[in-house]
Design a protein around this motif. Structure first.
Motif, PDB file in Angstrom:
ATOM      1  N   SER A 310      20.249 -22.570 -19.968  1.00  0.00           N
ATOM      2  CA  SER A 310      20.580 -21.560 -18.964  1.00  0.00           C
ATOM      3  C   SER A 310      21.630 -20.570 -19.497  1.00  0.00           C
ATOM      4  O   SER A 310      21.512 -19.363 -19.301  1.00  0.00           O
ATOM      5  CB  SER A 310      21.049 -22.230 -17.674  1.00  0.00           C
ATOM      6  N   GLY A 311      22.642 -21.111 -20.218  1.00  0.00           N
ATOM      7  CA  GLY A 311      23.697 -20.256 -20.753  1.00  0.00           C
ATOM      8  C   GLY A 311      23.166 -19.175 -21.682  1.00  0.00           C
ATOM      9  O   GLY A 311      23.635 -18.030 -21.669  1.00  0.00           O
ATOM     10  N   GLU A 312      22.163 -19.551 -22.463  1.00  0.00           N
ATOM     11  CA  GLU A 312      21.547 -18.603 -23.380  1.00  0.00           C
ATOM     12  C   GLU A 312      20.881 -17.461 -22.595  1.00  0.00           C
ATOM     13  O   GLU A 312      20.947 -16.290 -22.992  1.00  0.00           O
ATOM     14  CB  GLU A 312      20.507 -19.353 -24.233  1.00  0.00           C
ATOM     15  N   LEU A 313      20.278 -17.818 -21.467  1.00  0.00           N
ATOM     16  CA  LEU A 313      19.622 -16.798 -20.643  1.00  0.00           C
ATOM     17  C   LEU A 313      20.644 -15.846 -20.014  1.00  0.00           C
ATOM     18  O   LEU A 313      20.449 -14.633 -19.981  1.00  0.00           O
ATOM     19  CB  LEU A 313      18.768 -17.446 -19.547  1.00  0.00           C
ATOM     20  N   TYR A 314      21.776 -16.431 -19.534  1.00  0.00           N
ATOM     21  CA  TYR A 314      22.806 -15.562 -18.953  1.00  0.00           C
ATOM     22  C   TYR A 314      23.279 -14.556 -19.991  1.00  0.00           C
ATOM     23  O   TYR A 314      23.421 -13.366 -19.707  1.00  0.00           O
ATOM     24  CB  TYR A 314      24.028 -16.366 -18.473  1.00  0.00           C
ATOM     25  N   GLU A 320      22.938  -6.516 -17.909  1.00  0.00           N
ATOM     26  CA  GLU A 320      21.806  -6.004 -17.129  1.00  0.00           C
ATOM     27  C   GLU A 320      21.754  -6.711 -15.762  1.00  0.00           C
ATOM     28  O   GLU A 320      21.592  -6.075 -14.727  1.00  0.00           O
ATOM     29  CB  GLU A 320      20.537  -6.278 -17.919  1.00  0.00           C
ATOM     30  N   TYR A 321      21.887  -8.048 -15.801  1.00  0.00           N
ATOM     31  CA  TYR A 321      21.857  -8.822 -14.564  1.00  0.00           C
ATOM     32  C   TYR A 321      23.000  -9.842 -14.545  1.00  0.00           C
ATOM     33  O   TYR A 321      23.358 -10.391 -15.579  1.00  0.00           O
ATOM     34  CB  TYR A 321      20.533  -9.579 -14.418  1.00  0.00           C
ATOM     35  N   SER A 322      23.514 -10.103 -13.330  1.00  0.00           N
ATOM     36  CA  SER A 322      24.610 -11.067 -13.202  1.00  0.00           C
ATOM     37  C   SER A 322      24.077 -12.485 -13.438  1.00  0.00           C
ATOM     38  O   SER A 322      22.882 -12.737 -13.257  1.00  0.00           O
ATOM     39  CB  SER A 322      25.215 -10.978 -11.809  1.00  0.00           C
ATOM     40  N   ASP A 323      24.977 -13.402 -13.810  1.00  0.00           N
ATOM     41  CA  ASP A 323      24.597 -14.812 -13.981  1.00  0.00           C
ATOM     42  C   ASP A 323      23.929 -15.319 -12.720  1.00  0.00           C
ATOM     43  O   ASP A 323      22.954 -16.041 -12.744  1.00  0.00           O
ATOM     44  CB  ASP A 323      25.842 -15.682 -14.233  1.00  0.00           C
ATOM     45  N   ALA A 329      16.788 -16.343 -10.110  1.00  0.00           N
ATOM     46  CA  ALA A 329      15.438 -16.134 -10.658  1.00  0.00           C
ATOM     47  C   ALA A 329      14.894 -17.432 -11.255  1.00  0.00           C
ATOM     48  O   ALA A 329      13.722 -17.764 -11.076  1.00  0.00           O
ATOM     49  CB  ALA A 329      15.468 -15.024 -11.700  1.00  0.00           C
ATOM     50  N   ILE A 330      15.763 -18.189 -11.926  1.00  0.00           N
ATOM     51  CA  ILE A 330      15.330 -19.473 -12.505  1.00  0.00           C
ATOM     52  C   ILE A 330      14.891 -20.421 -11.385  1.00  0.00           C
ATOM     53  O   ILE A 330      13.842 -21.063 -11.469  1.00  0.00           O
ATOM     54  CB  ILE A 330      16.469 -20.127 -13.336  1.00  0.00           C
TER      55      ILE A 330
END
Ligand SMILES: Nc1ncnc2c1ncn2[C@@H]1O[C@H](COP(=O)(O)OP(=O)(O)O)[C@@H](O)[C@H]1O
Ligand SMILES: [Mg+2]
Length: 358
Positions: A310-314, A320-323, A329-330
């Motif tokens: 998940s951290g990699e995605l944030y 562009e998008y907040s955590d 979305a996940i």
């Protein structure tokens, strides 16, 4: 040579197949009497100029949330001129401008197509509510979508404060598959909304059978269905989580297949064959994804193991998008079974591994 369309002979098994389409609203809704009367209780005050109660409707896909609200709105339309139902699917209307334009449009607010700010549209909506005394009942379907973007979150904030700030009345209904929708909204907004909650439970096999049977009478000619067909569709839909949409779609596909094969009746062979065609449902899901959900899926597809922490995605979508919106979305992707999530230990910490399904 005969025209190819002419030479394709069609036996008619369907009286009217539109009755099985996903957006058809039937005249009666078996097994939803309690939910309907709860909704009526919450919304009826608007018909006599009193404050309606806001509602949060939640339950798994195919439990009849959308159709029940559409049914109630149809009834309300016949019953009252004072209360005005506005149905908004938040996947379809996904920006602040498009949502406000839809509300304005249904309330008959004149809005030029260019050069008008959202704020101006909002003010005009309020002005019309004050002069006409019409009480809008706004239904936000797939409402979790509102939380995926800051600008649509603003709408929630603005609408929740409207009664107090502007002394106008309105009713809000939120529909979501996600029972945590309310806990994901801002505390101040939540406390001014004071939503009454109505859960929709999955249907049982006998319920699915009866729902199908009621529709079948209008959809097919009397002789069209073998008697094992409805029980099989119902059992399959129950396995898929009590989802009435699956039941109806399997029946529609089986009917079409039987016609194509020039069969005199729809049989379980056609039903079984239509199970295999479940794919389009998934395509429908994927075409309805938010931008965040799409970019996450796209990114995961580029990775060899199709998974990321998940951290990699944030970090990947930082700026562009907040955590928080990535986290949401996940959660939505997980609910749609497009990704799976697993807790893994990394050093002393736990982190989540998100993996694309298929
Ligand atoms: N009680 C019911 N009676 C008749 N049809 C129903 C009933 N509940 C659901 N359906 C039908 O099943 C399908 C899925 O229902 P829908 O309201 O879209 O589910 P949800 O919004 O909860 O995902 C629709 O075609 C709807 O018309
Ligand atoms: Mg729905």
């Amino acid at each position: 040579m005969a025209n190819v369309f002419e030479s394709s002979k069609v036996v008619s098994l369907f009286k009217d197949e539109r009755v099985l389409y996903p957006d058809f609203v039937p005249d009666v809704l078996p097994f939803r009497d309690e939910e309907v009367s709860e909704l009526v209780f919450c919304l009826k005050p608007a018909s006599i100029g009193r404050k309606p109660t806001n509602v949060f409707v939640f339950g798994k896909p195919g439990t009849g949330k959308t159709v029940t609200l559409k049914y109630v709105l149809n009834e309300l339309k016949d019953y009252s001129d004072r209360a005005k139902g506005i149905y908004i699917n938040c996947f379809e209307y996904s920006s602040k401008q498009s949502i406000l334009a839809r509300i304005a449009n249904i309330l008959g607010v004149a809005v030029p197509t260019r050069g008008v700010s959202s704020q101006e549209v909002f003010l005009r909506i309020i002005a019309v509510m004050k002069t006409t005394k019409v009480i809008p009942i706004i239904i936000f379907d797939e409402a979790e979508q509102l939380l995926s973007d800051d600008s649509t979150k603003d709408i929630l904030y603005d609408l929740s404060r409207l009664p107090e700030q502007q002394k106008v009345l309105l009713g809000l209904v939120f529909i979501s598959n996600d029972s945590f929708f309310l806990s994901n909204i801002d505390d101040r907004v939540k406390s001014s909304l004071q939503c009454s909650k109505i859960p929709f439970e999955p249907y049982t096999v006998p319920e699915l059978k009866e729902i199908l049977l009621a529709r079948t009478k209008f959809a097919f000619f009397d002789y069209s269905l073998d008697k094992e067909v409805i029980p099989l569709c119902a059992a399959h839909a129950f396995k898929m989580g009590g989802d009435s949409r699956v039941a109806l779609s399997v029946l529609l596909k089986a009917g079409r297949l039987a016609e194509r094969k020039n069969s005199k009746t729809v049989s379980i062979v056609h039903v079984r064959a239509s199970f295999l065609e479940e794919k389009p449902v998934k395509q429908e899901v994927t075409s309805n994804l938010s931008r965040q959900e799409k970019i996450i899926l796209d990114y995961l597809s580029t990775l060899s193991k199709k998974e990321a922490e998940s951290g990699e995605l944030y970090k990947k979508f930082e700026g562009e998008y907040s955590d928080r919106s990535i986290r949401l979305a996940i959660a939505l992707l997980k609910e749609k079974k497009l990704v799976s999530c697993k807790q893994v230990k990394k050093g002393n910490l736990f982190t989540r591994l998100i993996k694309k399904v298929n």
